[in-house]
Motif scaffolding. Structure first.
Motif, mmCIF file in Angstrom:
data_model
loop_
_atom_site.group_PDB
_atom_site.id
_atom_site.type_symbol
_atom_site.label_atom_id
_atom_site.label_comp_id
_atom_site.label_asym_id
_atom_site.label_seq_id
_atom_site.Cartn_x
_atom_site.Cartn_y
_atom_site.Cartn_z
ATOM 1 N N LEU A 191 -11.797 2.431 -9.649
ATOM 2 C CA LEU A 191 -10.748 1.410 -9.642
ATOM 3 C C LEU A 191 -9.476 1.858 -10.358
ATOM 4 N N ASP A 192 -9.615 2.469 -11.529
ATOM 5 C CA ASP A 192 -8.423 2.887 -12.270
ATOM 6 C C ASP A 192 -7.610 3.909 -11.468
ATOM 7 N N GLU A 193 -8.292 4.846 -10.864
ATOM 8 C CA GLU A 193 -7.626 5.876 -10.048
ATOM 9 C C GLU A 193 -6.929 5.229 -8.845
ATOM 10 N N ARG A 194 -7.609 4.291 -8.214
ATOM 11 C CA ARG A 194 -7.040 3.633 -7.031
ATOM 12 C C ARG A 194 -5.819 2.790 -7.404
ATOM 13 N N VAL A 195 -5.910 2.067 -8.517
ATOM 14 C CA VAL A 195 -4.774 1.250 -8.967
ATOM 15 C C VAL A 195 -3.591 2.152 -9.322
ATOM 16 N N THR A 196 -3.844 3.267 -9.995
ATOM 17 C CA THR A 196 -2.774 4.210 -10.341
ATOM 18 C C THR A 196 -2.079 4.720 -9.080
ATOM 19 N N ASN A 197 -2.849 5.009 -8.040
ATOM 20 C CA ASN A 197 -2.288 5.459 -6.770
ATOM 21 C C ASN A 197 -1.405 4.368 -6.155
ATOM 22 N N ILE A 198 -1.878 3.141 -6.166
ATOM 23 C CA ILE A 198 -1.101 2.024 -5.608
ATOM 24 C C ILE A 198 0.175 1.808 -6.426
ATOM 25 N N GLN A 199 0.093 1.938 -7.740
ATOM 26 C CA GLN A 199 1.285 1.803 -8.586
ATOM 27 C C GLN A 199 2.316 2.885 -8.236
ATOM 28 N N ALA A 200 1.856 4.095 -7.951
ATOM 29 C CA ALA A 200 2.767 5.181 -7.566
ATOM 30 C C ALA A 200 3.432 4.865 -6.222
ATOM 31 N N LEU A 201 2.682 4.265 -5.311
ATOM 32 C CA LEU A 201 3.250 3.880 -4.012
ATOM 33 C C LEU A 201 4.294 2.770 -4.188
ATOM 34 N N GLY A 241 8.186 2.974 -3.130
ATOM 35 C CA GLY A 241 8.887 1.948 -2.366
ATOM 36 C C GLY A 241 10.187 1.542 -3.036
ATOM 37 N N ASP A 242 10.174 1.424 -4.350
ATOM 38 C CA ASP A 242 11.395 1.084 -5.094
ATOM 39 C C ASP A 242 12.449 2.173 -4.924
ATOM 40 N N GLU A 243 12.017 3.432 -4.924
ATOM 41 C CA GLU A 243 12.962 4.549 -4.730
ATOM 42 C C GLU A 243 13.602 4.476 -3.344
ATOM 43 N N ILE A 244 12.798 4.178 -2.342
ATOM 44 C CA ILE A 244 13.323 4.046 -0.979
ATOM 45 C C ILE A 244 14.327 2.899 -0.917
ATOM 46 N N ASP A 245 13.987 1.790 -1.545
ATOM 47 C CA ASP A 245 14.891 0.630 -1.561
ATOM 48 C C ASP A 245 16.232 0.987 -2.203
ATOM 49 N N VAL A 265 14.566 -4.961 3.604
ATOM 50 C CA VAL A 265 14.085 -4.056 2.554
ATOM 51 C C VAL A 265 13.486 -4.858 1.393
ATOM 52 N N SER A 266 14.125 -5.964 1.069
ATOM 53 C CA SER A 266 13.620 -6.821 -0.005
ATOM 54 C C SER A 266 12.249 -7.399 0.349
ATOM 55 N N VAL A 268 6.040 -7.159 -0.281
ATOM 56 C CA VAL A 268 4.665 -6.904 0.181
ATOM 57 C C VAL A 268 4.010 -5.834 -0.694
ATOM 58 N N VAL A 269 4.720 -4.753 -0.940
ATOM 59 C CA VAL A 269 4.145 -3.680 -1.757
ATOM 60 C C VAL A 269 3.943 -4.154 -3.198
ATOM 61 N N ASP A 270 4.864 -4.951 -3.709
ATOM 62 C CA ASP A 270 4.688 -5.533 -5.048
ATOM 63 C C ASP A 270 3.424 -6.396 -5.087
ATOM 64 N N GLY A 271 3.211 -7.178 -4.040
ATOM 65 C CA GLY A 271 2.017 -8.022 -3.964
ATOM 66 C C GLY A 271 0.742 -7.215 -3.905
ATOM 67 N N ILE A 272 0.771 -6.124 -3.159
ATOM 68 C CA ILE A 272 -0.392 -5.232 -3.070
ATOM 69 C C ILE A 272 -0.734 -4.690 -4.456
#
Length: 192
Positions: free
Chosen positions: A27-37, A41-45, A69-70, A75-79
């Motif tokens: 779980l910790d590894e998966r959450v860290t990966n999602i946080q990086a995504l 997304g913020d960088e793309i925005d 974009v917002s 959606v990614v923030d919610g994920i």
């Protein structure tokens, strides 16, 4: 290109959440990966906003681009919030409803990414919008039934609170995906 990158990032994030809920390990590894995504997304925005400031002519209305974009960012923030909540709340195992809601969100992300890839040509987008809406409708019924089951099964109050929060998080994020589809739909109709 940035719309496509944003859609691809969303698709990967939703797939990562689905895998986390389905497998429920590391779980910790998966959450860290999602946080990086989410950070990606913020960088793309930010890049989209920079290009909007620099561009004299834009392919779509500036406000519509910003809105899309917002919504994708929501959606990614919610994920990210859902993934973190599973860990913060110490959820022992996902419910079947949580697994299905993660699958619905993943399905919406696939449809949004596919529509974003076609936005430039403005062809064959309607079916993607319809699929996002149909998935949202399924999620509405599923999340209502899941919350009702929490109370019917007389779970300990803390479990009811945990799962109600998680179901609300899924519902809000699935609604945000529908909002993103609607923002894209408006752009599509204005351009046609």
């Amino acid at each position: 290109e940035l719309f496509i990158a944003d859609g691809d990032n969303l698709e990967v994030a939703a797939a990562a959440l689905r895998a986390m809920v389905d497998d429920y390990d590391r779980l910790d590894e998966r959450v860290t990966n999602i946080q990086a995504l989410e950070k990606r997304g913020d960088e793309i925005d930010r890049e989209v906003n920079r290009k909007l400031e620099d561009a004299f002519v834009t392919p779509f209305d500036r406000e519509d681009i910003h809105e899309l974009v917002s919504r994708l960012d929501d959606v990614v923030d919610g994920i990210q919030a859902i993934a973190e909540t599973f860990v913060i709340y110490g959820v022992a195992a996902p419910t079947p409803e949580a697994k299905r809601l993660a699958a619905i969100l993943d399905g919406q992300a696939i449809e949004l990414a596919a529509a974003l890839r076609k936005l430039d040509g403005l062809k064959d987008l309607e079916r993607h919008f319809e699929a996002v809406h149909e998935l949202e409708n399924e999620a509405d019924g599923l999340s209502r039934a899941a919350v009702a089951r929490l109370f019917r099964d007389e779970l300990p109050p803390i479990e009811v609170i945990k799962w109600r929060d998680l179901y609300n998080g899924f519902e809000n994020t699935i609604d945000a995906a529908e909002d993103a589809a609607e923002a894209m739909e408006r752009m599509y109709h204005k351009a046609n």
